[in-house]
Design an enzyme around this catalytic site. Structure first.
Site: not given
Length: 433
Positions: A40-43, A196, A361
């Site tokens: 995974g190359g997300g956050s 989120c 958040c």
């Protein structure tokens, strides 16, 4: 859940600011064995890959450029955007390949299966990738097709249906809000886990504030942070139907059907409808030996190490960590995972680094208004920004929305995914390092 604004009337368009982005070539590799493989190359994936490399480098250990590989076939990397007209969506997207430094190998394929007993991953093309340690940061699945008629309604520019949870549709959100002259505005949030979780409320509050500034009045129709938000909802005359899950949309007659907990359904007429789709674990993880009974990567909630396979770790949305799935949570998870993985690979045991469940958040409650909800396991507040914002249970005033449209994106692109932001412990290095 249905949250609605009704009886809107008057309007001026918002003007978005444009900023530049850069593109550079990424490094790819034909190797099939690595010290660390990150899925995974997300956050989470980018942050932890960089932090692992930097941790070994600071310790003077032997970790060569290319020893860490990230598997991800995505063309773009996205900062979580929402369609509130603050900035153009192109500001929040960059080519994924441009985000890899030369010392991180990028394998532009997706993982398909896991074989933790042989310490290997098979990619979608059938290639076998071996690792000494594995980090799974693959994200979450958005289940668009579980709501009948949703995909078709999103594709129809005249349907009044939109969602901030897709790059392709997030700009449609603000067009619908800006064009609405009268009628019912409905905003949904499903039961269960979503990423989120404050985002569906953000767009509702921004719409409410826009309607007021545009002179379109409204009529009502139907712990710590939750109490404050509910009081704000009541104060502003926004109706709510709790425990109502959207199950179908009929865009032709602008009616949405919701299911109650007792199995009965109720129809609601809408003029515009913002949809937060149901979400859940990714299929390839759900079917794998590293998943728990519900499909999340099964890790210890404090160490982020897999409960069965000692050289497997996970963080972010795909993990079983019992906290809200936000980028802010990853900022605290990544250094803990990094320190434990580094210790395991160098001395054979975990460090004393422990994750306390921190997440946050930034809830925009209007233009120039921010409520920053920060908490840890047990829903206990952990307010790292309190010294700057004061008591965050009330609405806070932040000039020009700069926290959300300027500071947070800057910190994300320049600190977080580069591995130099460590959550509440500060931007320099973890306290336990």
């Amino acid at each position: 859940m249905i949250i609605g604004l009704a009886g809107l009337r008057a309007s001026s368009a918002l003007h978005a600011r444009v900023s530049a982005s850069f593109v550079r070539l990424a490094s790819t590799t034909s190797r099939d064995k690595f010290k660390v493989v990150v899925v995974g190359g997300g956050s989470g994936g980018l942050a932890v890959a960089n932090q692992i490399y930097n941790r070994f480098k600071r310790a003077g250990k032997s970790l060569n450029p290319g020893d860490i590989a990230v598997l991800d076939a995505a063309e773009y990397h996205y900062y979580q955007v929402f369609g509130a007209g603050l900035r153009p969506k192109s500001d929040f997207r960059r080519p994924l390949a441009s985000l890899f430094p030369s010392y991180i190998s990028h394998i532009p394929e997706n993982a398909a299966t896991f074989s933790p007993t042989t310490s290997s991953v098979t990619t979608s093309s059938g290639s076998k990738i071996e690792y000494e340690s594995l980090v799974v940061a693959a994200g979450i699945k958005i289940n668009w097709n579980t709501i009948t008629g949703l995909s078709q309604a999103l594709a129809d520019p005249r349907s009044g249906v939109s969602s901030i949870y897709s790059y392709d549709t997030c700009d449609k959100v603000w067009r619908d809000i800006n064009d609405l002259q009268s009628g019912n505005a409905i905003f949904t949030q499903p039961a269960g886990i979503i990423k989120c979780a404050g985002a569906p409320q953000k767009i509702m509050w921004m719409a409410w504030d826009h309607f007021q500034k545009a002179g379109r009045g409204y009529d009502t129709n139907v712990k710590k942070y939750s109490d404050a938000l509910n009081a704000l909802r009541i104060e502003r005359g926004i109706g709510a139907d709790f425990q109502h899950n959207l199950v179908s949309i009929n865009a032709g007659n602008r009616r949405a059907t919701f299911k109650r907990p007792d199995g009965t359904t109720v129809d609601r007429e809408y003029t515009i409808l913002h949809v937060t789709p149901p979400m859940g674990p990714l299929d390839f993880i759900k079917a794998s030996p590293i998943a728990d009974a519900t499909g999340w990567v099964e890790v210890d909630s404090s160490t982020l190490r897999h409960v069965k396979f000692g050289n497997v770790f996970s963080l972010g949305d795909c993990s079983s960590l019992p906290t809200s799935k936000t980028a802010a949570a990853i900022t605290s998870q990544a250094p803990v995972l990094t320190e434990n993985l580094f210790s395991l690979m160098t001395v054979g045991s975990l460090s004393n680094a422990r994750y306390d469940g921190y997440t946050s958040c930034p809830l925009l409650t209007g233009y120039g208004e921010l409520m920053l909800a920060e908490f840890k396991y047990g829903l206990e507040p952990k307010e790292s920004f309190a010294r700057y914002l004061g008591d965050q249970t009330a609405r806070r005033r932040v000039s020009n929305d700069n926290f959300v449209q300027d500071l947070f994106p800057w910190a994300y692109w320049n600190r977080m995914i580069k591995g130099t932001w460590f959550g509440p412990s500060g931007p320099f290095r973890p306290q336990f390092d």
